[in-house]
Every structure is written in C-alpha cells, then in structure tokens.
Design an enzyme around this catalytic site. Structure first.
Site: not given
Length: 223
Positions: A125, A82
């Site tokens: 991301c 992430h």
C-alpha cells in the site's frame, strides 16, 4: 539480454509481523511462487527471503550490491509487504523508504551495474485511500559508460498510486498475478514499459498501478 543467467532476482515477502498493528498478509505466499517461476523462466538466478527485519533487509541488499554483476545484464528486486506512501515495512515494523532500497545499487555504490537496468517491483500500500473511479464518455544491453547519472537506469513498479491502498486477495495480490501473467505471455516480444502498460490496463478494473523510471534504454528480457 544475452547473458545466462540474466542476473539476480531478489524476492522479499514479509507476511508475518511482530507488531500487532500490522496484520498477517494472508494469501501472500503464492506471490513468491509466482515471481520465482516467472524470473527463473526468464533465466534469472532467484533468491527468496521471507519476513525480513529492517536490519536484515538493508544488510542483505548491501551485500548483494557488493557482489560482482559484471557478467549479468540486469538486476531485479521484488519487495512485498505492508506500506505507506514512499515506504515499505519490515517484519519488525520499521518503515523503509523505497529510495533506500535502491541506493545500494546506484552507479556510485555498485559499479558493476552501471548502465544496466535495475528493476524494483514493490507490492505494498502507498496510503489509506481507495482509488476513485469516474465515468468518462469516450466518443539491454550495457555499453561502456564514461559518465552517467548516479540514479540512472532504475525502474520502480508499484501496485497503486501515491496515497492509496494496494489490493491483496486470498490467493495473492492482483498486481503480482497480472505482472507474472503478462511477462510470461509477452516477454519474448515486448519491452518492459510496454508490458507494464498492459499490467496497468488490467489493474484498472479496481485501481491502476504506477511506475517510476530513469531507464535510458528499452529493456527486453530476450535478445
């Protein structure tokens, strides 16, 4: 590149997280195998790591940077996790600046990689927004270096642009899928930046990838 092995390829894939605000990255397991197969085929020595804490990540990279890379042509590091803008998350939920992943390998900290390409591919991301689409009417070798910028010869590839999310499907990340397929098909012919342009073109169906480079020479994986 002419040495065998070409160099080290470090693959870090954080799939499971200790904090509940970071979900399990389902499907990401296949990305490790795709990258391992690619870089072993390109004659790199591959080391894979999973679910690395902040301390483990930084300690591992620092130790790798302390190794002797004199007989290598290149260094590769892939980190999948992430992320937020300019950051990736460790498995224990700490944000790590992407710039800190690069720091152990700069000219000051890792002399045996001076003048050699250091390639970082980050699947994470870089924000929370979706990339917008618009309708448009379209009528290496490492010679002896006496003086070199401390931050020279780095490349960072990202699956998205600053501020936006990166996709991951049930069978892995499109970025890793396209990157490995393009490299397998074209690494014998084209240089790194040309291939990354191909990757961006394939990614553009749902959001373009992006790159940052301080490379001073074209990078070819095969002589």
């Amino acid at each position: 590149m002419c040495h065998q092995p070409r160099g080290l390829a470090i693959i870090v894939n954080n799939i499971n997280f200790r904090k509940k605000d970071h979900q399990t990255r389902t499907g990401a397991e296949q990305d490790t195998e795709r990258l391992r197969e690619l870089f072993e085929g390109l004659k790199f020595t591959v080391r894979c790591y999973k679910d690395m804490t902040h301390q483990d990540t930084m300690t591992t990279l620092e130790h790798v940077a302390e190794e002797d890379h004199s007989n290598f042509d290149c260094f590769i590091c892939c980190v999948m996790s992430h992320g937020a803008q300019g950051k990736v998350y460790s498995s224990d939920g700490f944000p790590i600046e992407i710039s800190l992943l690069l720091k152990p390998f700069n000219a000051k900290e890792c002399p045996s990689l001076v003048g050699k390409p250091k390639l970082f591919f980050v699947q994470a991301c870089q924000g929370v927004h979706l990339q917008e689409r618009v309708c448009v009417d379209c009528g290496f070798d490492a010679d002896a270096v006496l003086h070199v910028s401390q931050e020279a010869d780095f490349f960072v590839g990202l699956p998205t642009v600053p501020g936006c999310v990166a996709r991951r499907d049930y069978d892995g990340a499109p970025y890793i899928y396209h990157l490995t397929n393009v490299f397998k098909e074209f690494a014998e012919t084209y240089d790194l930046l040309t291939m990354m342009t191909m990757v961006a073109n394939k990614m553009d169906l749902r959001g373009v990838s992006s790159n940052y480079s301080t490379l001073r020479k074209s990078v070819y994986f095969n002589p």
